[in-house]
Design an enzyme around this catalytic site. Structure first.
Site, PDB file in Angstrom:
ATOM      1  N   SER A   7     -10.585   1.516   6.956  1.00  0.00           N
ATOM      2  CA  SER A   7      -9.854   1.519   5.689  1.00  0.00           C
ATOM      3  C   SER A   7      -9.393   0.157   5.206  1.00  0.00           C
ATOM      4  CB  SER A   7      -8.643   2.448   5.788  1.00  0.00           C
ATOM      5  OG  SER A   7      -9.058   3.795   5.800  1.00  0.00           O
ATOM      6  N   LYS A  12       0.846  -1.200   0.000  1.00  0.00           N
ATOM      7  CA  LYS A  12       0.000   0.000   0.000  1.00  0.00           C
ATOM      8  C   LYS A  12       0.879   1.247   0.000  1.00  0.00           C
ATOM      9  CE  LYS A  12      -3.836   2.210   2.463  1.00  0.00           C
ATOM     10  NZ  LYS A  12      -4.794   2.117   3.583  1.00  0.00           N
ATOM     11  N   SER A  25      -9.373   3.467   2.776  1.00  0.00           N
ATOM     12  CA  SER A  25      -8.273   3.941   1.966  1.00  0.00           C
ATOM     13  C   SER A  25      -7.471   2.823   1.293  1.00  0.00           C
ATOM     14  CB  SER A  25      -7.325   4.780   2.839  1.00  0.00           C
ATOM     15  OG  SER A  25      -6.729   3.971   3.859  1.00  0.00           O
TER      16      SER A  25
END
Length: 324
Positions: free
Chosen positions: A180, A81, A156
């Site tokens: 997220s 990520k 996210s």
């Protein structure tokens, strides 16, 4: 052998270590799928050159031929990520302020994933500084849902979830402050797990806001998620608030008889849901009740005096009495 990209992470690990699938063939299969699918969904960013990745895959094959395995993710393509540092890969945090930042170090969980044998192919897209429940930023643009390109992939960790759902990576890491890991997993029909704070250590955790955010795993199957969490987790002296090592591997299914689950639902009409979502979630309660769990509605005020429903649970009543 099924298409390589359709194998679960543990199935892929077994196939690679049995040498029924090579690391090169694995990398070729994933790179081909990324080339075909990623332009439409924009889940993966900062992708490395295929030639370099195939060279690393060949080296991984040579190590296996010599009887050496780095770990259960030996030869896996993996995208970190874009909120975590991975040595040699851009880490933009989805912000133009960091568009040229290339760290010379790994964050702790990244270090562990690398040590387990993964080959980093790039990063997964995230909103700027991870702030938001949808994945778009000024550096790479928006990530779209692979099931419907007009829909959000969530956030996210939207890039990670969309990449897993589209078969671009076997599994992925993510992070979670207020959903997220969980909301993008739900949006993309995969599994995201938010661990307890401190379970997965991190560098530079600020002692106030830093305690709200955690790093965790995401995958297509529960056992894959557990395996990745086992890799990420464990004490590290660089994070004084990290928890002691613990065996997190999945064992035989436990006896859940008598265990209690609090069901929030729509909080007695307070939280809005799109049609069908709440009903779908409620349908799972019957499965849990059939396993012996007691389902209790969460009260909206202190005057509510509900009691647990035993295994005969058949659904949430919409009557005013049941809603407190």
């Amino acid at each position: 052998m099924k298409d390589i990209t359709s194998l679960s992470a543990l199935q892929l690990s077994a196939a690679i270590h049995a040498r029924s699938v090579s690391c090169r063939a694995t990398m070729e299969a994933y790179l081909s799928r990324i080339d075909t699918v990623n332009p439409a969904i924009n889940a993966l960013v900062s992708l490395r050159e295929p030639k370099a990745l195939l060279t690393e895959a060949d080296q991984a094959d040579r190590e296996l031929a010599a009887g050496r395995s780095r770990g259960w993710m030996h030869g896996f393509p993996f995208a970190i990520k874009d909120l975590s540092e991975a040595k040699g890969l851009p880490c933009t945090f989805g912000s133009m302020n960091y568009a040229d930042f290339v760290p010379d170090f790994d964050d702790i969980h990244v270090e562990r994933i690398r040590a387990a044998g993964a080959i980093f192919i790039g990063k997964s897209n995230a909103p700027e500084m991870g702030l938001g429940s949808h994945t778009y930023n000024s550096v790479f643009g928006a990530t779209r849902n692979p099931y419907d390109l007009s829909r959000s992939a969530g956030g996210s960790s939207g890039g990670a979830a969309a990449a897993i759902a589209a078969g671009l990576v076997p599994l992925a890491d993510g992070s979670d402050m207020m959903g997220s890991l969980r909301n993008p997993a739900a949006f993309n029909n995969v599994i995201g797990f938010r661990p307890t704070f401190g379970r997965v250590p991190a560098l530079g955790n600020e002692l106030y806001l830093g305690q709200f955010s955690v790093t965790g795993p995401m995958g297509r199957r529960v056992e894959d998620v557990a395996a990745l969490l086992q890799t990420q987790a464990g004490y590290d002296f660089r994070d004084p608030l990290s928890l002691d090592d613990e065996d997190l591997t999945l064992g035989p299914l436990s006896d859940f008889a008598g265990a209690r689950i609090g069901w929030l639902g729509d909080y007695h009409g307070y939280l809005p849901f799109e049609p069908g979502v709440l009903e779908l979630c409620e349908s799972a309660l019957g499965v849990l009740a059939g396993m012996g769990l007691v389902i209790e509605e969460v009260p909206r005020d202190s005057t509510w005096t509900g009691s647990g429903r035993p295994g005969g649970y058949s659904g949430i009543s919409s009557s005013p009495t049941a809603r407190g």
